[in-house]
Design a protein around this motif. Structure first.
Motif, PDB file in Angstrom:
ATOM      1  N   GLY A   1     -28.056  21.550  -2.511  1.00 47.76           N
ATOM      2  CA  GLY A   1     -27.736  22.746  -3.059  1.00 47.76           C
ATOM      3  C   GLY A   1     -26.650  22.365  -4.485  1.00 47.76           C
ATOM      4  O   GLY A   1     -25.496  22.378  -4.399  1.00 47.76           O
ATOM      5  N   VAL A   2     -27.377  22.409  -5.647  1.00 47.72           N
ATOM      6  CA  VAL A   2     -26.512  22.412  -6.965  1.00 47.72           C
ATOM      7  C   VAL A   2     -26.480  23.743  -7.699  1.00 47.72           C
ATOM      8  O   VAL A   2     -27.768  24.485  -7.478  1.00 47.72           O
ATOM      9  CB  VAL A   2     -27.178  21.098  -7.681  1.00 47.72           C
ATOM     10  N   GLY A   3     -25.815  23.935  -8.581  1.00 50.48           N
ATOM     11  CA  GLY A   3     -25.906  25.022  -9.509  1.00 50.48           C
ATOM     12  C   GLY A   3     -24.649  25.179 -10.385  1.00 50.48           C
ATOM     13  O   GLY A   3     -23.624  24.266 -10.473  1.00 50.48           O
TER      14      GLY A   3
ATOM     15  N   ALA B   1     -33.084  10.278  -6.129  1.00 48.43           N
ATOM     16  CA  ALA B   1     -33.403  11.534  -6.622  1.00 48.43           C
ATOM     17  C   ALA B   1     -33.031  12.720  -5.906  1.00 48.43           C
ATOM     18  O   ALA B   1     -33.064  12.500  -4.682  1.00 48.43           O
ATOM     19  CB  ALA B   1     -34.770  11.473  -6.931  1.00 48.43           C
ATOM     20  N   TYR B   2     -33.029  13.838  -6.242  1.00 51.49           N
ATOM     21  CA  TYR B   2     -32.486  15.019  -5.449  1.00 51.49           C
ATOM     22  C   TYR B   2     -33.746  15.459  -4.793  1.00 51.49           C
ATOM     23  O   TYR B   2     -34.921  15.796  -5.176  1.00 51.49           O
ATOM     24  CB  TYR B   2     -32.293  16.231  -6.408  1.00 51.49           C
ATOM     25  N   VAL B   3     -33.680  15.580  -3.317  1.00 52.14           N
ATOM     26  CA  VAL B   3     -34.660  15.559  -2.593  1.00 52.14           C
ATOM     27  C   VAL B   3     -35.366  17.131  -2.665  1.00 52.14           C
ATOM     28  O   VAL B   3     -36.521  17.320  -2.484  1.00 52.14           O
ATOM     29  CB  VAL B   3     -34.330  15.593  -1.126  1.00 52.14           C
TER      30      VAL B   3
ATOM     31  N   LYS C   1     -40.758  28.707   6.732  1.00 50.63           N
ATOM     32  CA  LYS C   1     -40.891  29.163   5.339  1.00 50.63           C
ATOM     33  C   LYS C   1     -39.353  29.794   4.789  1.00 50.63           C
ATOM     34  O   LYS C   1     -39.119  30.962   5.904  1.00 50.63           O
ATOM     35  CB  LYS C   1     -41.846  30.098   5.052  1.00 50.63           C
ATOM     36  N   GLY C   2     -38.602  29.601   4.222  1.00 48.91           N
ATOM     37  CA  GLY C   2     -37.280  30.180   4.104  1.00 48.91           C
ATOM     38  C   GLY C   2     -37.502  31.191   3.061  1.00 48.91           C
ATOM     39  O   GLY C   2     -37.949  32.205   2.831  1.00 48.91           O
ATOM     40  N   GLY C   3     -37.455  30.635   1.457  1.00 44.67           N
ATOM     41  CA  GLY C   3     -37.572  31.255   0.286  1.00 44.67           C
ATOM     42  C   GLY C   3     -38.769  31.219  -0.075  1.00 44.67           C
ATOM     43  O   GLY C   3     -39.179  31.777  -1.159  1.00 44.67           O
ATOM     44  N   GLY C   4     -39.437  30.169   0.340  1.00 48.79           N
ATOM     45  CA  GLY C   4     -40.866  29.803  -0.298  1.00 48.79           C
ATOM     46  C   GLY C   4     -40.823  29.107  -1.404  1.00 48.79           C
ATOM     47  O   GLY C   4     -41.752  28.949  -2.165  1.00 48.79           O
ATOM     48  N   HIS C   5     -39.800  28.325  -2.087  1.00 51.37           N
ATOM     49  CA  HIS C   5     -39.747  27.771  -3.210  1.00 51.37           C
ATOM     50  C   HIS C   5     -39.710  26.320  -3.285  1.00 51.37           C
ATOM     51  O   HIS C   5     -39.649  25.696  -4.310  1.00 51.37           O
ATOM     52  CB  HIS C   5     -38.025  28.319  -3.912  1.00 51.37           C
ATOM     53  N   GLY C   6     -39.894  25.691  -2.265  1.00 54.19           N
ATOM     54  CA  GLY C   6     -39.924  24.444  -2.117  1.00 54.19           C
ATOM     55  C   GLY C   6     -41.266  23.892  -2.951  1.00 54.19           C
ATOM     56  O   GLY C   6     -42.293  24.404  -2.623  1.00 54.19           O
ATOM     57  N   VAL C   7     -40.829  22.898  -3.814  1.00 54.17           N
ATOM     58  CA  VAL C   7     -41.797  22.390  -4.986  1.00 54.17           C
ATOM     59  C   VAL C   7     -42.790  21.949  -4.286  1.00 54.17           C
ATOM     60  O   VAL C   7     -44.210  21.789  -4.835  1.00 54.17           O
ATOM     61  CB  VAL C   7     -41.224  21.865  -6.109  1.00 54.17           C
TER      62      VAL C   7
END
Ligand SMILES: Cc1cc2nc3c(=O)[nH]c(=O)nc-3n(C[C@H](O)[C@H](O)[C@H](O)COP(=O)(O)OP(=O)(O)OC[C@H]3O[C@@H](n4cnc5c(N)ncnc54)[C@H](O)[C@@H]3O)c2cc1C
Length: 460
Positions: free
Chosen positions: A145-147, A414-416, A70-76
């Motif tokens: 990583g996109v932004g 698709a974006y993984v 678990k890094g930031g816990g945001h993995g969908v």
């Protein structure tokens, strides 16, 4: 609460806490972004450093325990947690060390984007990364990583100089252009399949602290023309300009006039990252003056404020079901199909949007990193998000239907990091032509499949 001998044995090797199911902090510690997942690990190790991580990896391997990271816990896809296994929780490892002179940052494996921006912006520097500050740097970087800064500086992974990784045999290795090059290649787009990244080293760029931004909202009735305009504007916009264009539901509060509350709309969020940009000379003016918007503002803003501006739209614990397509172009037919299938946009927090994938991203060779989608021009992210479990079927069906309708316009990739991983070979497709090489590297670094929980690359 460490009653079992096995838990006691692991706890004795850690500086951080080891939580088991009876622990008062257990539930808080297993709360992740996507409320769809309610996984119950046997143990959660709140790692405070590399030594703790090594102890956990060795323990899981030796005892045959399921393992997740678990890094930031945001993995969908919710794979930061595993049922009945051990979670390596990196949340306490959230330090960021900036070297302003050499323009580099050392970032620990559990840091979030908010911490990264906070530390780097003190020096007017930034790593190009994502748009919601609670997202983990680790999972985001490992998938690409996109932004907002991607057209100017590339993916987050393109700005990675080196990483320290605890591999499945419990060794700590450095991966960079000169050390373990194959692993370094795989970490830049290949997900968390190869080990636990305890720290990343990134290249920094001069950005902010203040930048020029545009926030524009049009009525849904004008969506076709607005999306066409966005497409044509971005085709010639300088790469310092970043812009997201998507369909949202207008929130029932100012600055929106009451008659628009709760209605569908087209929203554009743009920025001009040049330090010399002014309200007079920025191309954002052109974007802001198009059509008859409900809201249109070009204003200077702290970069950190832009980076947290979308946080409230993605509440932690909401239920999420996401899908994505890369598109090599955005023909009128694709826009029409999209709008015909928008329907009611079910789910309180649901949205979908386009990001432009050109600029520096497209200058990197397709095989230079594990991220294979260098020829895509747009990413379409479809973000189904809602609060109440009773709506699961409705929103999931809507996401799937819109995704299916847009398939004819997809590159097939698709974006993984925007996939739920519930559809057949979804992850394999996301790795595209790089899949076989990733599999070979997986075989070398994790032959037993210890790190298989996420975005899985199975060994041959
Ligand atoms: C609200 C929201 C906004 C987002 N916005 C963006 C965006 O703007 N741009 C973008 O590119 N993506 C974005 N994403 C997607 C994001 O990149 C992925 O969800 C990513 O997986 C999050 O990383 P994490 O560390 O928070 O997740 P986690 O759930 O903690 O981790 C996901 C997986 O990554 C692996 N992992 C995590 N940490 C490590 C580590 N230190 N070492 C090895 N493996 C590790 C594990 O396999 C884990 O299962 C967003 C997601 C959300 C939910």
């Amino acid at each position: 609460m460490l009653e079992t001998p096995i838990a006691k044995a692991l706890a004795s090797q850690l500086r951080g806490n080891l939580l088991t199911r009876d622990d008062p902090d257990y539930d808080e510690s297993r709360a992740i972004f996507n409320g769809m997942f309610d996984r119950r690990p046997s143990m959660i190790a709140q790692c405070t450093g590399t030594a703790d991580v090594i102890a956990c990896v060795n323990f899981a391997r030796e005892h045959g325990f399921p393992l997740s990271v678990k890094g930031g816990g945001h993995g969908v896809a919710g794979k930061a947690l595993c049922d009945d296994g051990l979670v390596i929780d990196l949340a306490p490892m959230n330090g960021v060390l900036v070297d302003p002179e050499h323009k580099t940052a050392q970032v620990q494996g559990g840091a979030t984007l908010g911490v990264l921006d906070h530390e780097t912006q003190k020096f007017g520097l930034a790593v190009p990364a994502g748009m919601v500050s609670t997202t983990g740097v680790a999972g985001l970087t490992l998938g690409g990583g996109v932004g907002h800064l991607q057209r100017r500086f590339g993916l987050t992974a393109d700005n990675l100089i080196a990483a320290h990784v605890v591999t499945a045999d419990g060794s700590l290795v450095r991966a960079s252009e000169s050390d373990n090059q194959d692993l370094f290649w795989a970490l830049r787009g290949g997900g968390g399949n190869f080990g636990v990244v305890t720290s990343f080293e990134f290249k920094l760029h001069e950005v902010g602290p203040e930048i020029l931004t545009a926030r524009i909202v049009h009525p849904f009735d004008d969506a076709r023309e607005v999306i066409q305009f966005f497409r044509d504007f971005m085709a010639t916009a300088p790469r310092e300009v970043g812009c997201l264009c998507g369909i949202i539901r207008i929130s029932p509060k100012p600055p929106f006039p009451e008659e628009h509350h709760g209605k569908l709309a087209v929203a554009l969020r743009a920025m001009d990252s040049r330090r010399e940009a002014t309200e007079e000379n920025t191309p954002l003016r052109e974007l802001a003056s198009f059509g008859n918007p409900i809201l249109s503002a070009v204003t200077p803003m702290q970069y950190t404020a832009l980076q947290t501006a979308s946080d409230a739209a993605f509440p932690k614990g909401s239920r999420n079901y996401w899908k994505a397509h890369y598109l090599s172009s955005l023909p009128d037919e694709a826009i029409d199909t999209l709008l015909e299938n928008t329907g009611t946009l079910p789910g309180e927090f649901t949205s979908f949007n386009f990001e432009t994938m050109d600029g520096v991203i497209s200058e990197v060779d397709q095989s230079a990193t594990a991220f294979p989608h260098r020829n895509a021009k747009f990413n379409l992210g479809i973000y189904g998000a809602w609060a109440d479990e009773s709506r699961d079927g409705e929103v999931i069906a809507w996401v799937r239907q819109l995704h299916k309708a847009m398939e004819p316009f997809s590159t097939g990739g698709a974006y993984v990091n925007a996939l739920q991983g519930d559809a057949g070979d979804e992850f394999k497709q996301a790795y595209g032509d790089n899949f076989e090489r990733l599999r070979e590297i997986k075989q070398r670094y994790d032959p037993q499949g210890l790190f298989d929980a996420h975005q899985r690359i199975r060994v041959a």
